[in-house]
Motif scaffolding. Structure first.
Motif, PDB file in Angstrom:
ATOM      1  N   LYS A 116       0.851  -1.186   0.000  1.00 58.16           N
ATOM      2  CA  LYS A 116       0.000   0.000   0.000  1.00 58.16           C
ATOM      3  C   LYS A 116       0.883   1.230   0.000  1.00 58.16           C
ATOM      4  N   GLU A 117       0.259   2.390  -0.123  1.00 57.78           N
ATOM      5  CA  GLU A 117       1.003   3.630   0.048  1.00 57.78           C
ATOM      6  C   GLU A 117       1.128   3.925   1.530  1.00 57.78           C
ATOM      7  N   LEU A 118       2.320   4.239   1.940  1.00 51.39           N
ATOM      8  CA  LEU A 118       2.598   4.541   3.345  1.00 51.39           C
ATOM      9  C   LEU A 118       2.989   6.007   3.464  1.00 51.39           C
ATOM     10  N   GLU A 119       2.354   6.699   4.398  1.00 54.57           N
ATOM     11  CA  GLU A 119       2.701   8.089   4.687  1.00 54.57           C
ATOM     12  C   GLU A 119       3.254   8.180   6.102  1.00 54.57           C
ATOM     13  N   ILE A 120       4.434   8.766   6.218  1.00 54.06           N
ATOM     14  CA  ILE A 120       5.046   9.030   7.520  1.00 54.06           C
ATOM     15  C   ILE A 120       5.456  10.489   7.510  1.00 54.06           C
ATOM     16  N   GLY A 121       4.737  11.323   8.236  1.00 54.57           N
ATOM     17  CA  GLY A 121       5.001  12.752   8.182  1.00 54.57           C
ATOM     18  C   GLY A 121       4.892  13.241   6.747  1.00 54.57           C
TER      19      GLY A 121
END
Length: 212
Positions: A116-121
């Motif tokens: 999946k697409e991962l967003e961290i900050g």
């Protein structure tokens, strides 16, 4: 544009990468050992780390995890299939070598389970499950910036070893061909050891990827 800085750490010179943005936020990939060197680079650049991401949980990629996690109070990300490996030398490989201490790292804070697409900050990346070197190997693909962190799945002119716990050459080659070689040819692939490469270069010259 994101900035990538590499350092070779630990007994087998594992590549650790620091990925940072223009606002000085940073991600730490595979801090294999020598946490003081990682801290020194972060301080020199004025960077604030916000997470540690592991391509997999072999000992040479995890040695400085607890030190840096405690220092910066940041979460550690790892694939769910290797959730027990950090604290077990028989799984992370350190128990295989008499010359090494047993590596026992605390559990990961975030377990990744699907592509999946991962967003961290401010950072956005695609998770690519690339098993074969280990069952929970992950490649982190930064599409907008044209690069991927591929761990020990693929090297320049070579591939990851498959003789460790739950390794599989069949799965490894499938992962490389379906997940990495299908990326745009100019994508920069940053491996766990050695110099970077691209899908185009490996298609043309990697002897392990020649079609029979």
């Amino acid at each position: 544009m994101l900035k990538i800085e590499q350092m070779e750490l630990g007994p087998v010179q594992t590549n650790c990468y620091i990925v940072s943005d223009t606002n000085k936020k940073a991600l730490i990939f595979d801090p294999g050992e020598e946490g003081e060197k990682v801290r020194a680079l972060l301080e020199r650049r004025g960077l604030t780390p916000i997470a540690i991401l592991l391509t997999h949980a072999h000992f040479d990629h995890i040695g400085a995890v607890d030190e840096l996690r405690d220092e910066y109070r940041i979460p550690v990300y790892l694939h769910n299939l290797e959730k027990d490996w950090l604290g077990r030398p028989n799984l992370n490989g350190s128990g295989k070598y008499a010359a090494l201490p047993d590596y026992r790292i605390n559990d990961a804070d975030v377990l990744l389970k699907e592509e999946k697409e991962l967003e961290i900050g401010p950072f956005r990346m695609m998770l690519l499950h690339t098993p074969g070197h280990s069952p929970g190997s992950i490649s982190f693909y930064f599409k907008e910036d044209g690069f991927a962190m591929v761990g020990d799945t693929l090297f320049r002119g070579s591939i990851g070893r498959t003789d460790l716990i739950d390794g599989s050459e069949t799965k490894l080659l499938q992962s490389i061909r379906s997940a990495l070689l299908t990326l745009p040819g100019e994508t920069v692939l940053f491996p766990g050891h050695g110099p970077d490469t691209t899908p185009a270069e490996e298609k043309n010259s990697n002897p392990f990827l020649r079609e029979s």
